[in-house]
Scaffold this active site. Sequence first.
Site, PDB file in Angstrom:
ATOM      1  N   PHE A   1     -18.817 -12.742  -6.349  1.00  0.00           N
ATOM      2  CA  PHE A   1     -19.044 -14.151  -5.976  1.00  0.00           C
ATOM      3  C   PHE A   1     -17.831 -15.044  -6.296  1.00  0.00           C
TER       4      PHE A   1
ATOM      5  N   THR B   1     -17.448 -17.070 -20.279  1.00  0.00           N
ATOM      6  CA  THR B   1     -18.644 -17.851 -19.943  1.00  0.00           C
ATOM      7  C   THR B   1     -19.074 -18.738 -21.105  1.00  0.00           C
ATOM      8  N   ASP B   2     -19.764 -19.828 -20.780  1.00  0.00           N
ATOM      9  CA  ASP B   2     -20.296 -20.685 -21.849  1.00  0.00           C
ATOM     10  C   ASP B   2     -21.379 -19.966 -22.657  1.00  0.00           C
ATOM     11  N   GLU B   3     -21.927 -18.878 -22.092  1.00  0.00           N
ATOM     12  CA  GLU B   3     -23.013 -18.176 -22.799  1.00  0.00           C
ATOM     13  C   GLU B   3     -22.546 -17.545 -24.106  1.00  0.00           C
TER      14      GLU B   3
ATOM     15  N   TYR C   1     -25.591  -9.311 -22.279  1.00  0.00           N
ATOM     16  CA  TYR C   1     -24.505  -9.787 -21.406  1.00  0.00           C
ATOM     17  C   TYR C   1     -23.538 -10.679 -22.178  1.00  0.00           C
ATOM     18  N   SER C   2     -24.072 -11.716 -22.838  1.00  0.00           N
ATOM     19  CA  SER C   2     -23.159 -12.661 -23.500  1.00  0.00           C
ATOM     20  C   SER C   2     -22.475 -12.015 -24.695  1.00  0.00           C
TER      21      SER C   2
ATOM     22  N   LYS D   1     -19.535 -10.250 -23.300  1.00  0.00           N
ATOM     23  CA  LYS D   1     -18.461 -11.187 -22.919  1.00  0.00           C
ATOM     24  C   LYS D   1     -17.763 -11.730 -24.170  1.00  0.00           C
TER      25      LYS D   1
ATOM     26  N   ASN E   1     -22.628 -22.514 -15.385  1.00  0.00           N
ATOM     27  CA  ASN E   1     -23.222 -21.827 -14.221  1.00  0.00           C
ATOM     28  C   ASN E   1     -22.577 -22.273 -12.916  1.00  0.00           C
ATOM     29  N   ASN E   2     -22.104 -21.300 -12.146  1.00  0.00           N
ATOM     30  CA  ASN E   2     -21.496 -21.583 -10.841  1.00  0.00           C
ATOM     31  C   ASN E   2     -22.546 -21.508  -9.741  1.00  0.00           C
TER      32      ASN E   2
ATOM     33  N   LEU F   1     -30.230 -17.790  -9.859  1.00  0.00           N
ATOM     34  CA  LEU F   1     -31.265 -18.803  -9.574  1.00  0.00           C
ATOM     35  C   LEU F   1     -31.136 -19.456  -8.192  1.00  0.00           C
TER      36      LEU F   1
ATOM     37  N   ASN G   1     -34.121 -26.237 -14.799  1.00  0.00           N
ATOM     38  CA  ASN G   1     -34.264 -25.337 -13.645  1.00  0.00           C
ATOM     39  C   ASN G   1     -35.254 -25.866 -12.615  1.00  0.00           C
TER      40      ASN G   1
ATOM     41  N   GLY H   1     -35.651 -13.811 -24.985  1.00  0.00           N
ATOM     42  CA  GLY H   1     -34.472 -14.417 -25.630  1.00  0.00           C
ATOM     43  C   GLY H   1     -33.815 -15.505 -24.801  1.00  0.00           C
TER      44      GLY H   1
HETATM   45  P1  NAD Z   1     -20.473 -10.940  -9.694  1.00  0.00           P
HETATM   46  O1  NAD Z   1     -21.473 -10.075 -10.359  1.00  0.00           O
HETATM   47  O2  NAD Z   1     -20.842 -11.680  -8.448  1.00  0.00           O
HETATM   48  O3  NAD Z   1     -19.169 -10.083  -9.336  1.00  0.00           O
HETATM   49  C1  NAD Z   1     -18.605  -9.163 -10.214  1.00  0.00           C
HETATM   50  C2  NAD Z   1     -17.606  -8.325  -9.431  1.00  0.00           C
HETATM   51  O4  NAD Z   1     -17.007  -7.399 -10.342  1.00  0.00           O
HETATM   52  C3  NAD Z   1     -18.250  -7.501  -8.308  1.00  0.00           C
HETATM   53  O5  NAD Z   1     -17.484  -7.614  -7.130  1.00  0.00           O
HETATM   54  C4  NAD Z   1     -18.223  -6.081  -8.848  1.00  0.00           C
HETATM   55  O6  NAD Z   1     -18.131  -5.098  -7.837  1.00  0.00           O
HETATM   56  C5  NAD Z   1     -16.983  -6.117  -9.727  1.00  0.00           C
HETATM   57  N1  NAD Z   1     -17.002  -5.092 -10.776  1.00  0.00           N
HETATM   58  C6  NAD Z   1     -18.024  -4.801 -11.611  1.00  0.00           C
HETATM   59  N2  NAD Z   1     -17.697  -3.791 -12.409  1.00  0.00           N
HETATM   60  C7  NAD Z   1     -16.421  -3.437 -12.086  1.00  0.00           C
HETATM   61  C8  NAD Z   1     -15.533  -2.453 -12.576  1.00  0.00           C
HETATM   62  N3  NAD Z   1     -15.873  -1.624 -13.565  1.00  0.00           N
HETATM   63  N4  NAD Z   1     -14.301  -2.365 -12.016  1.00  0.00           N
HETATM   64  C9  NAD Z   1     -13.951  -3.198 -10.996  1.00  0.00           C
HETATM   65  N5  NAD Z   1     -14.760  -4.142 -10.490  1.00  0.00           N
HETATM   66  C10 NAD Z   1     -15.984  -4.267 -11.044  1.00  0.00           C
HETATM   67  O7  NAD Z   1     -19.979 -11.942 -10.815  1.00  0.00           O
HETATM   68  P2  NAD Z   1     -19.529 -13.457 -10.706  1.00  0.00           P
HETATM   69  O8  NAD Z   1     -20.724 -14.322 -10.793  1.00  0.00           O
HETATM   70  O9  NAD Z   1     -18.588 -13.606  -9.596  1.00  0.00           O
HETATM   71  O10 NAD Z   1     -18.751 -13.615 -12.095  1.00  0.00           O
HETATM   72  C11 NAD Z   1     -17.361 -13.326 -12.189  1.00  0.00           C
HETATM   73  C12 NAD Z   1     -16.929 -13.523 -13.621  1.00  0.00           C
HETATM   74  O11 NAD Z   1     -17.190 -14.846 -14.032  1.00  0.00           O
HETATM   75  C13 NAD Z   1     -17.648 -12.620 -14.608  1.00  0.00           C
HETATM   76  O12 NAD Z   1     -16.708 -12.185 -15.550  1.00  0.00           O
HETATM   77  C14 NAD Z   1     -18.690 -13.533 -15.243  1.00  0.00           C
HETATM   78  O13 NAD Z   1     -18.956 -13.115 -16.555  1.00  0.00           O
HETATM   79  C15 NAD Z   1     -17.967 -14.859 -15.222  1.00  0.00           C
HETATM   80  N6  NAD Z   1     -18.815 -16.051 -15.134  1.00  0.00           N
HETATM   81  C16 NAD Z   1     -19.746 -16.183 -14.132  1.00  0.00           C
HETATM   82  C17 NAD Z   1     -20.484 -17.352 -14.033  1.00  0.00           C
HETATM   83  C18 NAD Z   1     -21.507 -17.569 -12.939  1.00  0.00           C
HETATM   84  O14 NAD Z   1     -22.208 -18.570 -12.964  1.00  0.00           O
HETATM   85  N7  NAD Z   1     -21.635 -16.685 -11.979  1.00  0.00           N
HETATM   86  C19 NAD Z   1     -20.281 -18.391 -14.954  1.00  0.00           C
HETATM   87  C20 NAD Z   1     -19.343 -18.208 -15.978  1.00  0.00           C
HETATM   88  C21 NAD Z   1     -18.601 -17.046 -16.053  1.00  0.00           C
HETATM   89  O1  DAU Z   2     -23.721 -20.005 -17.966  1.00  0.00           O
HETATM   90  C1  DAU Z   2     -22.895 -19.120 -17.271  1.00  0.00           C
HETATM   91  C2  DAU Z   2     -23.688 -17.918 -16.834  1.00  0.00           C
HETATM   92  O2  DAU Z   2     -24.538 -18.340 -15.785  1.00  0.00           O
HETATM   93  C3  DAU Z   2     -22.824 -16.749 -16.384  1.00  0.00           C
HETATM   94  O3  DAU Z   2     -22.069 -16.286 -17.465  1.00  0.00           O
HETATM   95  C4  DAU Z   2     -23.688 -15.609 -15.833  1.00  0.00           C
HETATM   96  O4  DAU Z   2     -22.858 -14.594 -15.296  1.00  0.00           O
HETATM   97  C5  DAU Z   2     -24.574 -16.162 -14.738  1.00  0.00           C
HETATM   98  O5  DAU Z   2     -25.449 -15.153 -14.286  1.00  0.00           O
HETATM   99  C6  DAU Z   2     -25.371 -17.366 -15.234  1.00  0.00           C
HETATM  100  O6  DAU Z   2     -26.364 -16.944 -16.213  1.00  0.00           O
HETATM  101  P1  DAU Z   2     -27.841 -17.576 -16.231  1.00  0.00           P
HETATM  102  O7  DAU Z   2     -28.730 -16.625 -16.920  1.00  0.00           O
HETATM  103  O8  DAU Z   2     -27.817 -18.983 -16.704  1.00  0.00           O
HETATM  104  O9  DAU Z   2     -28.105 -17.597 -14.642  1.00  0.00           O
HETATM  105  P2  DAU Z   2     -29.379 -17.223 -13.762  1.00  0.00           P
HETATM  106  O10 DAU Z   2     -29.076 -17.659 -12.373  1.00  0.00           O
HETATM  107  O11 DAU Z   2     -29.823 -15.828 -13.981  1.00  0.00           O
HETATM  108  O12 DAU Z   2     -30.501 -18.173 -14.349  1.00  0.00           O
HETATM  109  C7  DAU Z   2     -30.327 -19.577 -14.380  1.00  0.00           C
HETATM  110  C8  DAU Z   2     -31.563 -20.177 -15.030  1.00  0.00           C
HETATM  111  O13 DAU Z   2     -32.681 -19.983 -14.152  1.00  0.00           O
HETATM  112  C9  DAU Z   2     -31.952 -19.505 -16.323  1.00  0.00           C
HETATM  113  O14 DAU Z   2     -32.483 -20.474 -17.209  1.00  0.00           O
HETATM  114  C10 DAU Z   2     -33.048 -18.519 -15.941  1.00  0.00           C
HETATM  115  C11 DAU Z   2     -33.712 -19.218 -14.768  1.00  0.00           C
HETATM  116  N1  DAU Z   2     -34.271 -18.337 -13.731  1.00  0.00           N
HETATM  117  C12 DAU Z   2     -33.460 -17.378 -13.209  1.00  0.00           C
HETATM  118  C13 DAU Z   2     -33.928 -16.533 -12.234  1.00  0.00           C
HETATM  119  C14 DAU Z   2     -33.034 -15.447 -11.657  1.00  0.00           C
HETATM  120  C15 DAU Z   2     -35.579 -18.509 -13.290  1.00  0.00           C
HETATM  121  O15 DAU Z   2     -36.301 -19.399 -13.744  1.00  0.00           O
HETATM  122  N2  DAU Z   2     -36.036 -17.655 -12.319  1.00  0.00           N
HETATM  123  C16 DAU Z   2     -35.277 -16.668 -11.774  1.00  0.00           C
HETATM  124  O16 DAU Z   2     -35.780 -15.918 -10.898  1.00  0.00           O
END
Ligand code: NAD
Ligand code: DAU
Length: 337
Positions: free
Chosen positions: A12, A126-128, A151-152, A155, A180-181, A191, A250, A276
């Site tokens: 993503f 991540t902020d987590e 996960y956190s 990280k 969260n992005n 979400l 949420n 948790g």
């Molecule tokens: P994502 O799960 O959408 O994408 C992760 C990508 O990494 C995928 O394309 C996957 O194929 C690749 N990957 C996984 N394991 C691999 C490996 N062993 N070798 C090579 N490639 C591999 O994740 P995202 O949401 O795009 O997040 C990207 C980064 O940002 C992560 O490090 C995540 O911790 C961090 N982050 C995400 C968010 C969020 O809200 N999504 C917020 C803060 C930080």
């Molecule tokens: O804060 C940054 C993090 O944000 C990143 O490091 C993670 O990679 C990313 O997945 C995200 O983590 P969250 O756990 O915050 O994201 P998620 O979208 O899974 O959930 C967002 C909130 O919504 C959380 O409080 C859980 C809630 N939720 C999530 C899902 C998937 C629901 O209530 N229902 C759902 O089905």
Amino acid sequence: MNTLLVTGGAGFIGANFVRMVLDEHKDIKVVNLDVLTYAGNLENLDGYLDRDNHVFVKGDICDEVLVKKLLEDHDVDCIVNFAAESHVDRSITGPKIFIDTNVTGTLTLLQAARDKQVTRFLQVSTDEVYGSLGKEGMFTETTNLSPNSPYSASKASADHLVAAFGHTFGLPYNITRCSNNYGAYQFPEKLIPLMINNALHDKALPVYGDGMNVRDWLFVYDHCTAIWKVLTEAKAGQVYNIGGCNEKPNLEVVKLILAHLNKPESLIQYVKDRPGHDQRYAIDASKLMTELHWAPSVTFEQGIARTIDWYLAHSDWLNHIVSGDYQNYYDSMYQGR
Ligand code: NAD
Ligand code: DAU
């Protein structure tokens, strides 16, 4: 910087970042290393795979030989590490892969980066890693790390390794910690795309607990511009928080999506809480804003409208993604909830 290794560039945020760099910084060559897990998808790079300055390599960041060879062959001078297992719920049902990719994979990249003497290693964190907040306060860069999920914790381990490589070996690094992005190409297990997809299909919207957990939402393009600023302008060894100042419970986000799609709130289904479950995240991004003059380009209202419209316009992408591994995972997650 001449050649940038981006890992996880078919996921993503990584795909959004690669698209931005290829569009806006045409003098940079991007080597994109992604193993294409369930979350990585070449469709996320549609129109960008055959660009002259983009080399996509399907491979694992844990593969020492491959990583070393890529750095040498392409004379890589900077690395941005997005590659990770990123979904908290999956880390609860199966934590081991999170350690393999997020910890061992980062270590593999760090060793190769040190040996190649790259000029910058940027770890996307991540902020987590800071844990969970009560009603008051915000995370700053000096907040103690106190991760709560597998996960956190993985990280946070990676962050410590990156800083240790800076301290011990002089590796020039930065760490960014983002909230969260949301935006285009997000896998519909998270979400916002999950709720959009379910609402479009008139399926129940599973809200964990009472829906009052708070997340701080950041438009993905703004995350990418912040990473670029840190990569190109920050001093080595600095950590930056990245956030959009958009704290929302949420339930409010879910109701907003339903309203935008003209769907009834009766689709909301309260389900058993995530074990948790962190209560609240809030990012203080003032260091990034004052030192590097970064600011988000959109409000949450603009960003979420744009995001929903993108998913509506890309139903083929959504249907394709949802028809894969995700459907089985989704069904098993919600059985009995
Ligand atoms: P994502 O799960 O959408 O994408 C992760 C990508 O990494 C995928 O394309 C996957 O194929 C690749 N990957 C996984 N394991 C691999 C490996 N062993 N070798 C090579 N490639 C591999 O994740 P995202 O949401 O795009 O997040 C990207 C980064 O940002 C992560 O490090 C995540 O911790 C961090 N982050 C995400 C968010 C969020 O809200 N999504 C917020 C803060 C930080
Ligand atoms: O804060 C940054 C993090 O944000 C990143 O490091 C993670 O990679 C990313 O997945 C995200 O983590 P969250 O756990 O915050 O994201 P998620 O979208 O899974 O959930 C967002 C909130 O919504 C959380 O409080 C859980 C809630 N939720 C999530 C899902 C998937 C629901 O209530 N229902 C759902 O089905």
